[in-house]
Design a protein around this motif. Structure first.
Motif, PDB file in Angstrom:
ATOM      1  N   ILE A  20     -59.649 -35.169  49.820  1.00  0.00           N
ATOM      2  CA  ILE A  20     -59.412 -35.412  48.022  1.00  0.00           C
ATOM      3  C   ILE A  20     -59.768 -34.281  47.609  1.00  0.00           C
ATOM      4  O   ILE A  20     -59.094 -34.953  46.090  1.00  0.00           O
ATOM      5  N   TYR A  21     -59.708 -33.073  47.433  1.00  0.00           N
ATOM      6  CA  TYR A  21     -59.555 -32.229  46.698  1.00  0.00           C
ATOM      7  C   TYR A  21     -58.306 -31.793  46.488  1.00  0.00           C
ATOM      8  O   TYR A  21     -57.525 -31.057  44.900  1.00  0.00           O
ATOM      9  N   VAL A  22     -57.284 -31.853  47.234  1.00  0.00           N
ATOM     10  CA  VAL A  22     -55.765 -31.396  47.341  1.00  0.00           C
ATOM     11  C   VAL A  22     -54.841 -31.523  46.133  1.00  0.00           C
ATOM     12  O   VAL A  22     -54.544 -30.845  45.273  1.00  0.00           O
ATOM     13  N   THR A  23     -55.201 -32.888  45.744  1.00  0.00           N
ATOM     14  CA  THR A  23     -54.267 -33.130  44.891  1.00  0.00           C
ATOM     15  C   THR A  23     -54.539 -32.407  43.528  1.00  0.00           C
ATOM     16  O   THR A  23     -54.153 -32.550  42.526  1.00  0.00           O
ATOM     17  N   GLU A  24     -56.042 -31.004  43.297  1.00  0.00           N
ATOM     18  CA  GLU A  24     -55.931 -31.213  42.081  1.00  0.00           C
ATOM     19  C   GLU A  24     -54.932 -30.076  42.004  1.00  0.00           C
ATOM     20  O   GLU A  24     -54.112 -28.672  40.814  1.00  0.00           O
ATOM     21  N   TYR A  25     -54.896 -29.344  43.031  1.00  0.00           N
ATOM     22  CA  TYR A  25     -53.778 -28.215  43.188  1.00  0.00           C
ATOM     23  C   TYR A  25     -52.055 -28.694  43.470  1.00  0.00           C
ATOM     24  O   TYR A  25     -51.823 -27.687  43.110  1.00  0.00           O
ATOM     25  N   ILE A  26     -51.920 -29.783  43.914  1.00  0.00           N
ATOM     26  CA  ILE A  26     -50.847 -30.148  43.951  1.00  0.00           C
ATOM     27  C   ILE A  26     -50.323 -30.433  42.529  1.00  0.00           C
ATOM     28  O   ILE A  26     -48.814 -29.725  41.502  1.00  0.00           O
ATOM     29  N   LEU A  27     -50.910 -30.884  41.146  1.00  0.00           N
ATOM     30  CA  LEU A  27     -50.438 -31.299  40.081  1.00  0.00           C
ATOM     31  C   LEU A  27     -50.598 -30.640  39.288  1.00  0.00           C
ATOM     32  O   LEU A  27     -49.941 -29.994  37.793  1.00  0.00           O
ATOM     33  N   GLY A  28     -51.764 -29.380  39.708  1.00  0.00           N
ATOM     34  CA  GLY A  28     -52.091 -27.809  38.786  1.00  0.00           C
ATOM     35  C   GLY A  28     -50.913 -26.964  38.825  1.00  0.00           C
ATOM     36  O   GLY A  28     -50.890 -25.770  38.223  1.00  0.00           O
ATOM     37  N   GLU A  29     -50.973 -26.232  39.873  1.00  0.00           N
ATOM     38  CA  GLU A  29     -49.981 -25.109  41.104  1.00  0.00           C
ATOM     39  C   GLU A  29     -49.061 -25.850  41.630  1.00  0.00           C
ATOM     40  O   GLU A  29     -48.349 -24.508  41.503  1.00  0.00           O
ATOM     41  N   GLY A  30     -48.956 -26.887  42.081  1.00  0.00           N
ATOM     42  CA  GLY A  30     -47.887 -26.677  42.560  1.00  0.00           C
ATOM     43  C   GLY A  30     -46.388 -26.952  42.224  1.00  0.00           C
ATOM     44  O   GLY A  30     -45.862 -25.986  43.122  1.00  0.00           O
ATOM     45  N   GLU A  31     -45.674 -27.100  41.108  1.00  0.00           N
ATOM     46  CA  GLU A  31     -44.538 -27.041  40.128  1.00  0.00           C
ATOM     47  C   GLU A  31     -44.671 -25.276  40.136  1.00  0.00           C
ATOM     48  O   GLU A  31     -43.401 -24.683  40.909  1.00  0.00           O
ATOM     49  N   LYS A  32     -45.091 -24.229  40.747  1.00  0.00           N
ATOM     50  CA  LYS A  32     -45.293 -23.130  40.632  1.00  0.00           C
ATOM     51  C   LYS A  32     -44.814 -22.904  41.841  1.00  0.00           C
ATOM     52  O   LYS A  32     -44.107 -21.039  41.799  1.00  0.00           O
ATOM     53  N   ALA A  33     -45.608 -22.656  42.834  1.00  0.00           N
ATOM     54  CA  ALA A  33     -45.935 -22.802  43.981  1.00  0.00           C
ATOM     55  C   ALA A  33     -43.911 -23.594  44.846  1.00  0.00           C
ATOM     56  O   ALA A  33     -44.125 -23.037  46.151  1.00  0.00           O
ATOM     57  N   GLY A  34     -43.423 -23.995  43.923  1.00  0.00           N
ATOM     58  CA  GLY A  34     -42.173 -25.120  44.847  1.00  0.00           C
ATOM     59  C   GLY A  34     -42.306 -26.200  44.972  1.00  0.00           C
ATOM     60  O   GLY A  34     -41.282 -26.730  45.824  1.00  0.00           O
ATOM     61  N   ILE A  35     -43.817 -26.711  45.449  1.00  0.00           N
ATOM     62  CA  ILE A  35     -42.989 -28.213  45.519  1.00  0.00           C
ATOM     63  C   ILE A  35     -42.276 -28.609  44.886  1.00  0.00           C
ATOM     64  O   ILE A  35     -42.484 -29.028  43.420  1.00  0.00           O
ATOM     65  N   LEU A  36     -41.706 -29.456  45.316  1.00  0.00           N
ATOM     66  CA  LEU A  36     -40.383 -30.690  44.497  1.00  0.00           C
ATOM     67  C   LEU A  36     -40.882 -31.520  43.716  1.00  0.00           C
ATOM     68  O   LEU A  36     -42.246 -31.611  43.896  1.00  0.00           O
ATOM     69  N   GLN A  37     -39.980 -31.400  42.550  1.00  0.00           N
ATOM     70  CA  GLN A  37     -40.427 -32.623  42.021  1.00  0.00           C
ATOM     71  C   GLN A  37     -40.454 -34.123  41.912  1.00  0.00           C
ATOM     72  O   GLN A  37     -41.776 -34.686  42.073  1.00  0.00           O
ATOM     73  N   GLU A  38     -40.461 -34.468  43.703  1.00  0.00           N
ATOM     74  CA  GLU A  38     -40.157 -35.687  44.286  1.00  0.00           C
ATOM     75  C   GLU A  38     -41.769 -35.749  44.754  1.00  0.00           C
ATOM     76  O   GLU A  38     -42.164 -37.154  44.190  1.00  0.00           O
ATOM     77  N   SER A  39     -41.903 -34.373  45.178  1.00  0.00           N
ATOM     78  CA  SER A  39     -43.432 -34.554  45.818  1.00  0.00           C
ATOM     79  C   SER A  39     -44.908 -34.853  44.441  1.00  0.00           C
ATOM     80  O   SER A  39     -45.455 -35.621  45.488  1.00  0.00           O
ATOM     81  N   LEU A  40     -44.309 -33.914  43.071  1.00  0.00           N
ATOM     82  CA  LEU A  40     -44.910 -34.046  42.601  1.00  0.00           C
ATOM     83  C   LEU A  40     -44.992 -35.509  41.918  1.00  0.00           C
ATOM     84  O   LEU A  40     -46.504 -36.163  42.000  1.00  0.00           O
ATOM     85  N   ASP A  41     -44.232 -36.269  41.822  1.00  0.00           N
ATOM     86  CA  ASP A  41     -44.471 -37.776  41.282  1.00  0.00           C
ATOM     87  C   ASP A  41     -45.439 -38.070  42.192  1.00  0.00           C
ATOM     88  O   ASP A  41     -45.446 -39.140  42.116  1.00  0.00           O
ATOM     89  N   LYS A  42     -44.896 -38.337  43.846  1.00  0.00           N
ATOM     90  CA  LYS A  42     -45.441 -39.006  44.830  1.00  0.00           C
ATOM     91  C   LYS A  42     -47.102 -38.724  44.959  1.00  0.00           C
ATOM     92  O   LYS A  42     -48.053 -40.446  44.487  1.00  0.00           O
ATOM     93  N   GLU A  43     -48.137 -37.160  44.871  1.00  0.00           N
ATOM     94  CA  GLU A  43     -49.010 -37.491  44.304  1.00  0.00           C
ATOM     95  C   GLU A  43     -49.722 -37.384  43.127  1.00  0.00           C
ATOM     96  O   GLU A  43     -50.285 -38.174  43.313  1.00  0.00           O
ATOM     97  N   ARG A  44     -48.713 -38.046  42.112  1.00  0.00           N
ATOM     98  CA  ARG A  44     -49.591 -38.006  41.261  1.00  0.00           C
ATOM     99  C   ARG A  44     -49.373 -40.252  40.938  1.00  0.00           C
ATOM    100  O   ARG A  44     -50.798 -40.108  40.579  1.00  0.00           O
ATOM    101  N   VAL A  45     -48.784 -40.342  41.770  1.00  0.00           N
ATOM    102  CA  VAL A  45     -49.240 -42.183  42.109  1.00  0.00           C
ATOM    103  C   VAL A  45     -50.427 -42.164  43.246  1.00  0.00           C
ATOM    104  O   VAL A  45     -51.693 -43.085  42.804  1.00  0.00           O
ATOM    105  N   VAL A  46     -50.354 -41.191  44.984  1.00  0.00           N
ATOM    106  CA  VAL A  46     -51.313 -41.538  45.726  1.00  0.00           C
ATOM    107  C   VAL A  46     -52.629 -40.834  45.308  1.00  0.00           C
ATOM    108  O   VAL A  46     -53.802 -41.256  46.079  1.00  0.00           O
ATOM    109  N   GLY A  47     -52.892 -39.467  44.774  1.00  0.00           N
ATOM    110  CA  GLY A  47     -53.870 -39.518  44.476  1.00  0.00           C
ATOM    111  C   GLY A  47     -55.411 -40.165  44.252  1.00  0.00           C
ATOM    112  O   GLY A  47     -56.307 -40.046  44.808  1.00  0.00           O
TER     113      GLY A  47
END
Length: 414
Positions: free
Chosen positions: A278-305
């Motif tokens: 339950i912490y990882v959502t903060e990194y995905i949404l905060g730093e994920g785009e810079k780390a290469g996380i796909l836009q599709e994945s960022l969108d999914k995390e906003r729903v799931v987290g």
């Protein structure tokens, strides 16, 4: 010979203002732990113990002693700065070498035992063996090797087009093929089995809530692993996949983002453990785009987290077995302890959070005879944090003393 062995035993007494007794769920004031070689020979209130006169003493002062921490969901060979297509740049040898750095950061953060739930090419097996041989510094590792999954599923490689014919090495379809893959992983050194029951956040082209393996495939996989004495973890976000996996007999469910009352009842009935990152959502949404996380994945995390955190609180209130699982590797290794404060924020007591990272994982791994608490006879895996984390769980992010298997790994003035 027995008397000679006793004479050669090395004894150490560690004292601090308090100690967490995770077995009884209480705090022991003015505490002491006696370590003989690599085993805890006594622990409790300092005044109640008879201490060896020739023992070396370490007084940690205003600190809290607790068992070595245990993280049940890490990927030590994964780099949090490389996601999505950036991961295609990383060779297997490079991933293994990176794992050495991550192993050191993990144990210095206080985690003396981890369950590595997925690594390519059995790189986690090699890392475990190097740690066991004393070649590199790191936690005690229970390793899965390549995660098992369906063709095109979360545990497959879906980034390249058809003409590359690219598949993850753990892909297996059908009951007998998954049994064969379990056998293969065991052959090459796996000590736990991990499979993907549903789609995921960070995989291309998968739906988070969609079940992937059928119940028949899951049952065959779990039965094969249990036949060989291994525990099984499953990646599962979606409700139907969670319930099917529990019915199939998995030992733990990872992520557990979308669940209903029936899933909670099934987990309680079967004694299944939930490992919810339950912490990882903060990194995905905060730093994920810079780390290469796909836009599709960022969108999914906003729903799931957000839903996952709500369901974490629901599962805790219902009394489901819970273990600490960070998914480190998605976010930086060594930052694992940041999850403790979130676990308390979303429903756990401080004691429950510490138990989730100590005695509960030991029970999940069937290692509670030797790990998970500071009771007499356990291996000397001990950590200490400055101050009292029962009053401020953010203190868990500043572990100052680490002992693994009777050997001091880290110690600084607290």
């Amino acid at each position: 010979m027995a008397s000679t062995s006793a004479a050669l035993a090395q004894t150490l007494v560690i004292t601090a203002d308090r100690m967490v007794d995770v077995t009884k769920g209480r705090i022991v004031e003015r505490a002491a732990i006696v370590v003989t070689d690599n085993v805890i020979s006594a622990s409790g209130e300092l005044d109640s113990l008879t201490l060896p006169s020739d023992a070396k003493r370490i007084d940690l002062g205003d600190a809290t002693l607790m068992p070595g921490l245990m993280d049940m969901h890490v990927h030590l060979t994964s780099d949090a700065t490389r996601h999505g297509y950036k991961r295609l740049e990383v060779s297997l040898p490079r991933a293994a070498i990176t794992g050495v750095k991550h192993a050191k950061a993990t144990i210095e953060a206080g985690f003396t035992t981890v369950r590595n739930v997925g690594a390519p090419g059995f790189a986690d097996v090699a890392l475990r063996d190097a740690i066991n041989a004393g070649d590199v510094e790191g936690p005690r590792m229970f390793v899965a090797g390549p995660s098992l999954g369906v063709t095109g599923g979360h545990c497959d490689s879906n980034l390249l087009p058809y003409e590359y014919n690219n598949y993850s090495e753990g892909v297996a379809d059908g009951p007998w093929e998954v049994r064969k893959m379990v056998r293969r992983n065991i052959k090459y050194g796996a000590t736990v089995i991990k499979f993907c029951a549903t789609g995921g956040v960070l995989s291309k082209g998968t739906k988070v809530g969609a079940q992937q393996y059928t119940f028949e495939e899951m049952k065959a996989l779990v039965d094969e692993a249990h036949l060989r004495g291994l525990t099984v973890a499953t990646h599962a976000h979606g409700t139907s996949g969670i319930k099917a996996a529990i019915k199939a007999g998995v030992d733990s469910v990872e992520h557990v983002s979308l669940l209903d009352d029936e899933a909670i009842s099934l987990a309680k009935k079967h004694g299944t453990y939930f490992s919810m990152d339950i912490y990882v959502t903060e990194y995905i949404l905060g730093e994920g785009e810079k780390a290469g996380i796909l836009q599709e994945s960022l969108d999914k995390e906003r729903v799931v987290g957000k839903t996952q955190r709500q369901n974490f609180e629901k599962a805790v209130k219902a009394g489901v077995n819970m273990v600490f699982g960070s998914d480190a590797g998605v976010y930086p290794h060594g930052d694992n302890p940041k999850q403790f404060a979130r676990m308390v924020q979303f429903g756990m007591t401080p004691m429950q959070a510490i138990q989730a990272a100590t005695i509960n994982p030991a029970r999940l791994l069937k290692q509670d005879a030797t790990l998970g608490s500071l009771d007499e006879g356990k291996l000397a895996d001990i950590v200490a944090v400055p101050g009292n984390p029962m009053k401020d769980m953010s203190l868990m992010e500043n572990v100052g003393f680490v002992m693994k298997d009777g050997r001091i790994v880290k110690q600084y003035a607290m």
